[in-house]
Design a protein around this motif. Structure first.
Motif, PDB file in Angstrom:
ATOM      1  N   VAL A   1       0.826  -1.205   0.000  1.00 54.57           N
ATOM      2  CA  VAL A   1       0.000   0.000   0.000  1.00 54.57           C
ATOM      3  C   VAL A   1       0.863   1.258   0.000  1.00 54.57           C
ATOM      4  O   VAL A   1       0.546   2.249  -0.681  1.00 54.57           O
ATOM      5  CB  VAL A   1      -0.945  -0.002   1.220  1.00 54.57           C
ATOM      6  N   GLY A   2       1.946   1.223   0.755  1.00 51.01           N
ATOM      7  CA  GLY A   2       2.837   2.381   0.787  1.00 51.01           C
ATOM      8  C   GLY A   2       3.379   2.721  -0.592  1.00 51.01           C
ATOM      9  O   GLY A   2       3.412   3.889  -1.000  1.00 51.01           O
TER      10      GLY A   2
ATOM     11  N   MET B   1     -11.684  -8.134   5.474  1.00 51.23           N
ATOM     12  CA  MET B   1     -12.183  -7.203   4.468  1.00 51.23           C
ATOM     13  C   MET B   1     -13.416  -6.458   4.954  1.00 51.23           C
ATOM     14  O   MET B   1     -13.570  -5.248   4.712  1.00 51.23           O
ATOM     15  CB  MET B   1     -12.508  -7.950   3.172  1.00 51.23           C
ATOM     16  N   VAL B   2     -14.319  -7.156   5.641  1.00 50.67           N
ATOM     17  CA  VAL B   2     -15.522  -6.503   6.151  1.00 50.67           C
ATOM     18  C   VAL B   2     -15.145  -5.389   7.123  1.00 50.67           C
ATOM     19  O   VAL B   2     -15.677  -4.278   7.059  1.00 50.67           O
ATOM     20  CB  VAL B   2     -16.448  -7.532   6.838  1.00 50.67           C
ATOM     21  N   CYS B   3     -14.210  -5.670   8.017  1.00 48.51           N
ATOM     22  CA  CYS B   3     -13.790  -4.653   8.985  1.00 48.51           C
ATOM     23  C   CYS B   3     -13.096  -3.476   8.305  1.00 48.51           C
ATOM     24  O   CYS B   3     -13.343  -2.311   8.639  1.00 48.51           O
ATOM     25  CB  CYS B   3     -12.862  -5.282  10.031  1.00 48.51           C
TER      26      CYS B   3
ATOM     27  N   VAL C   1     -15.258  -3.128  -8.314  1.00 54.44           N
ATOM     28  CA  VAL C   1     -14.413  -3.604  -7.220  1.00 54.44           C
ATOM     29  C   VAL C   1     -15.001  -4.862  -6.579  1.00 54.44           C
ATOM     30  O   VAL C   1     -14.305  -5.863  -6.372  1.00 54.44           O
ATOM     31  CB  VAL C   1     -14.223  -2.500  -6.158  1.00 54.44           C
ATOM     32  N   ALA C   2     -16.291  -4.816  -6.246  1.00 48.88           N
ATOM     33  CA  ALA C   2     -16.923  -5.952  -5.567  1.00 48.88           C
ATOM     34  C   ALA C   2     -16.942  -7.187  -6.455  1.00 48.88           C
ATOM     35  O   ALA C   2     -16.755  -8.318  -5.975  1.00 48.88           O
ATOM     36  CB  ALA C   2     -18.339  -5.588  -5.131  1.00 48.88           C
ATOM     37  N   PHE C   3     -17.161  -7.010  -7.740  1.00 46.09           N
ATOM     38  CA  PHE C   3     -17.168  -8.163  -8.643  1.00 46.09           C
ATOM     39  C   PHE C   3     -15.784  -8.799  -8.694  1.00 46.09           C
ATOM     40  O   PHE C   3     -15.646 -10.020  -8.673  1.00 46.09           O
ATOM     41  CB  PHE C   3     -17.599  -7.727 -10.047  1.00 46.09           C
ATOM     42  N   GLY C   4     -14.770  -7.958  -8.724  1.00 45.12           N
ATOM     43  CA  GLY C   4     -13.415  -8.496  -8.730  1.00 45.12           C
ATOM     44  C   GLY C   4     -13.077  -9.213  -7.437  1.00 45.12           C
ATOM     45  O   GLY C   4     -12.468 -10.285  -7.444  1.00 45.12           O
TER      46      GLY C   4
ATOM     47  N   MET D   1      -7.341   1.860   1.496  1.00 45.16           N
ATOM     48  CA  MET D   1      -8.274   0.925   2.120  1.00 45.16           C
ATOM     49  C   MET D   1      -8.454  -0.336   1.282  1.00 45.16           C
ATOM     50  O   MET D   1      -8.494  -1.454   1.802  1.00 45.16           O
ATOM     51  CB  MET D   1      -9.624   1.606   2.347  1.00 45.16           C
ATOM     52  N   LEU D   2      -8.547  -0.182  -0.023  1.00 48.15           N
ATOM     53  CA  LEU D   2      -8.688  -1.348  -0.896  1.00 48.15           C
ATOM     54  C   LEU D   2      -7.412  -2.184  -0.865  1.00 48.15           C
ATOM     55  O   LEU D   2      -7.463  -3.426  -0.794  1.00 48.15           O
ATOM     56  CB  LEU D   2      -9.000  -0.893  -2.324  1.00 48.15           C
ATOM     57  N   GLY D   3      -6.269  -1.513  -0.895  1.00 49.93           N
ATOM     58  CA  GLY D   3      -5.001  -2.233  -0.860  1.00 49.93           C
ATOM     59  C   GLY D   3      -4.795  -2.987   0.438  1.00 49.93           C
ATOM     60  O   GLY D   3      -4.308  -4.131   0.443  1.00 49.93           O
ATOM     61  N   ILE D   4      -5.172  -2.382   1.558  1.00 53.91           N
ATOM     62  CA  ILE D   4      -5.023  -3.062   2.852  1.00 53.91           C
ATOM     63  C   ILE D   4      -5.883  -4.317   2.900  1.00 53.91           C
ATOM     64  O   ILE D   4      -5.436  -5.402   3.276  1.00 53.91           O
ATOM     65  CB  ILE D   4      -5.395  -2.107   4.004  1.00 53.91           C
TER      66      ILE D   4
END
Length: 731
Positions: free
Chosen positions: A213-214, A646-648, A598-601, A239-242
């Motif tokens: 992410v960095g 991922m949910v969190c 994003v969600a589909f991927g 957030m997506l990367g984490i």
């Protein structure tokens, strides 16, 4: 290839780690020194009428509507003269002088100017007044600094029983920087500790994700020098990367620990983990990237910028999982199980007995499982029928936010439509006839249902030698009301054509509606591209037309449920206080397209993780029933942990102030939760039990199609041959 790369990484583990350290430090330094700034000003999209009108308006006045805000002054009814009270006027004038002194280009119009101007107004009862505040800036950070100074100087305003607030997005209250990311990381660490039971094992996925992410976020900041990006782009990347990065590392680490538990030495355990789980990670990362790249079909600015924001994080953490993590595992070796947390110590490599029992139960009553899953998904998807796209405004913010207070004050003093006036922009033909036509148009608008007030023609300036003028129309309804959009369509379709002028409409409500309509018009193309690419990738990976088709259908069902939850919360108001939404409104127009991609991927990630293990066992045993049971048992724990993380992480989006990011986070968290529970743990095993060997149907005439070989390699048995219908067993 994966075996060769893994062996090379193991041999050169220290140089690989060193390279990543240098890359991270170097990217952060470069981003700090040369990183571009975000520029959140996408309203003037020339593909829409409102965008073209706004461009003309900005060119005529020599500025930008995005630079303008309003200072709203409100007095208690007990104050004699209201806003015109001498003490209040003295304080307002002093505030204007202090604000003007902050920056030579910052301008606050005199609220008490005798000249008739659309920039100032005092309500009929005299208790509410507003004046225009112009805060020009080259970037978001520059404007934010000016806004902070303006807010600070306003604290000196001390007229009795009088308050000052600001209307304008730049003045909205902001949560502390990094709060959402910190909450997401903290919750992810707790889940990793529960999943692995040791500090070392729990820390590795987090460390790998942070490195990726960095680098990804830093690269995006550097790209902002050449590509305009919104101020939330970096937050989306982080957030997506984490979330994705921890999941990818979690999968590889789980396989590595399982190999160690079977007595395999460290180098071979790393190679085996990369040759199996690493393949799934590479394929999963590719599918997520391709799905996000589908946003390019949206064109304009939003497509490329959101594609960059999403892909920067995903690709960086995927590369980190495939290179940095195996190097770290080779260095740490068996110490990966050190520093155990009392009471949380887990036994790596053990099968999930609970998951096996659950799978057998579902497979015993497969039709019941399908019906229950479909019932839940359909009920959750029902609100989608009421989906309404647009853009939220200050009225949707917290009641304590200065912009929300100003919004309510303007509505009370001047009517709901004062928060979303319509601007009719036109080039006036030379001679007096053009002015007369514009005045006649103003007269017709004044008698139109739904119009509260119409300004006289306002000359703006010239564009390419042509005089540009404007009418300001104040609706009787607020900018988010459907009635306001109906008025816009009526003016465009019925009133303007009678004027004989080339008139274009713009404004908050108009821009949001035009963008929503443009998004919807291009949405089918984006969906088609993503679905076709996903189908081809899955079919080539698993050598099965049925698996690919089933995956797409199930992903669409989980997405429908996620959209339904968004509508229920943001449009219907169910539990909106829990996510910090002050008032219901439309769903942000950009959210559905980004969420879909994003969600589909991400849904494909879990499909790959689960089905690849099932295929591995099917290739080893040839039994479609036991392969589902064993595959689910092998992946249930890791999928549950990955989904929980991922949910969190995505749920922590609610700590952001941007309403669109809140909706995005809620939608992603819902989609992942549903996909990892109802879909993967109920619908997938039930349908695979019903279909049996038909799951792996692959016509012989497609044997020439190359295999992506993304599934886990079978480690214990040779391939099996299936009778008709033709079933692919190639790897």
């Amino acid at each position: 290839m994966f075996t060769s790369v893994a062996r090379w990484t193991v041999r050169n583990r220290w140089p690989v780690v060193g390279t990543w350290v240098v890359a991270l430090v170097g990217c952060i330094i470069l981003a700090g020194m040369f990183g571009g700034d975000s520029i959140t000003n996408f309203a003037d999209d020339d593909r829409t009428e409102s965008g073209r009108a706004l461009s003309t308006l900005n060119a005529a006045v020599g500025g930008s509507a995005a630079d303008e805000a309003q200072v709203v002054v409100v007095t208690d009814p007990s104050v004699p003269g209201g806003v015109r009270n001498p003490v209040v006027r003295e304080q307002v004038d002093a505030l204007r002088e202090r604000i003007t002194a902050i920056d030579p280009d910052t301008r606050m119009v005199d609220l008490y100017s005798p000249t008739l101007s659309p920039d100032i107004a005092i309500s009929p009862d005299g208790t509410v007044g507003y004046t225009t505040l112009t805060v020009p800036a080259e970037s978001d950070s520059e404007r934010s600094a000016l806004v902070a100074e303006i807010k600070a100087t306003t604290e000196q305003f001390n007229a009795p029983d009088t308050r000052v607030n600001f209307a304008g997005d730049w003045f909205a209250e902001e949560a502390p920087a990094g709060l959402g990311e910190a909450v997401g990381l903290g919750l992810a660490m707790v889940i990793l500790l529960i999943a692995f039971g040791t500090l070392v094992a729990a820390g590795l996925p987090l460390l790998t994700a942070l490195f990726g992410v960095g680098v990804g976020a830093s690269v995006l900041m550097l790209l902002q020098n050449v590509v305009d990006t919104p101020n939330f782009a970096v937050s989306l990347t982080v957030m997506l990367g984490i979330g994705v990065g921890i999941d990818y590392a979690l999968l590889i680490l789980t396989r590595f620990r399982a190999q160690l538990a079977e007595g395999v030495d460290v180098p071979e355990a790393v190679v085996a983990a990369m040759d199996t789980a690493g393949r799934s990670v590479a394929f999963a990362g590719a599918t997520v990237t391709i799905a996000i790249a589908g946003l390019l079909t949206q064109g304009g600015v939003i497509g490329p910028t959101m594609t960059l924001a999403g892909c920067a994080g995903v690709l960086a953490v995927m590369v980190a999982a495939l290179t940095l993590l195996p190097a770290l595992l080779a260095i740490i070796g068996t110490r990966v199980n050190k520093l155990a947390i009392p009471g949380l110590r887990t036994r790596p490599g053990t099968d999930g007995a609970l998951a096996q029992r659950w799978s057998r139960t579902v497979q015993r009553y497969p039709w019941g499982g399908v019906l229950v899953a479909l019932a839940i998904l359909i009920v959750l998807s029902i609100p989608v029928l009421d989906l309404r796209l647009g853009f939220g405004d200050a009225g949707n913010r917290s009641a304590e936010d200065t912009t929300r207070i100003a919004y309510d004050d303007l509505a009370r003093g001047f009517g709901d439509g004062a928060n979303g006036p319509l601007f009719l922009v036109t080039e006036v033909p030379s001679g007096g006839g053009g002015v007369a036509q514009l005045e006649a148009l103003a007269g017709r608008l004044d008698t139109t249902n739904g119009v509260a007030a119409v300004s006289p023609p306002i000359p703006l300036g010239t564009v390419d030698g042509a005089q540009v003028a404007m009418l300001t129309v104040t609706p009787t309804t607020g900018p988010q009301e459907p009635a306001t959009i109906d008025l816009v369509h009526h003016i465009r379709d019925s009133v303007v054509p009678q004027s004989g002028l080339s008139v274009e409409l713009t404004g908050v409500a108009v821009g949001g509606n035009d963008f929503a309509e443009l998004t919807l018009s291009r949405l089918p193309l984006m969906i088609a591209v993503v679905l076709i690419c996903s189908f081809l990738l899955l079919a080539m990976a698993f050598r099965s037309l049925v698996i690919a088709t089933k995956a797409i259908v199930m992903n669409l069902l989980s997405l429908g449920a996620a959209f339904g939850v968004i509508v229920a919360v943001f449009q219907w108001g169910w539990g909106m206080e829990l996510v910090g939404v002050g008032k219901v409104g439309p769903t942000e127009a950009w959210v559905p397209i980004v969420l879909f991609a994003v969600a589909f991927g991400l849904a494909m990630d879990y499909e790959v993780f689960l089905v690849s293990r099932i295929r591995e066992r099917f290739l080893a045993t040839g039994d479609p029933t036991t392969s589902v049971t064993e595959g689910l048992a092998k992946t249930a724990r890791v999928i549950t942990a990955a989904a929980a993380i991922m949910v969190c992480v995505f749920a922590s989006f609610i700590f952001f102030d941007d309403r669109g990011l809140k909706a995005m986070g809620l939608g992603l968290a819902t989609a992942v939760f549903i996909d990892a529970t109802i879909v993967r743990m109920l619908l997938v095993p039930a349908t695979m039990e019903i279909l049996g060997r038909y799951n792996w149907y692959w016509p012989r005439w497609l044997d020439r199609v190359p295999s992506l070989d993304s599934a886990h390699r079978s480690e214990t048995a040779d391939e099996v041959t299936s009778p008709e219908p033709t079933v692919s067993t190639s790897r």
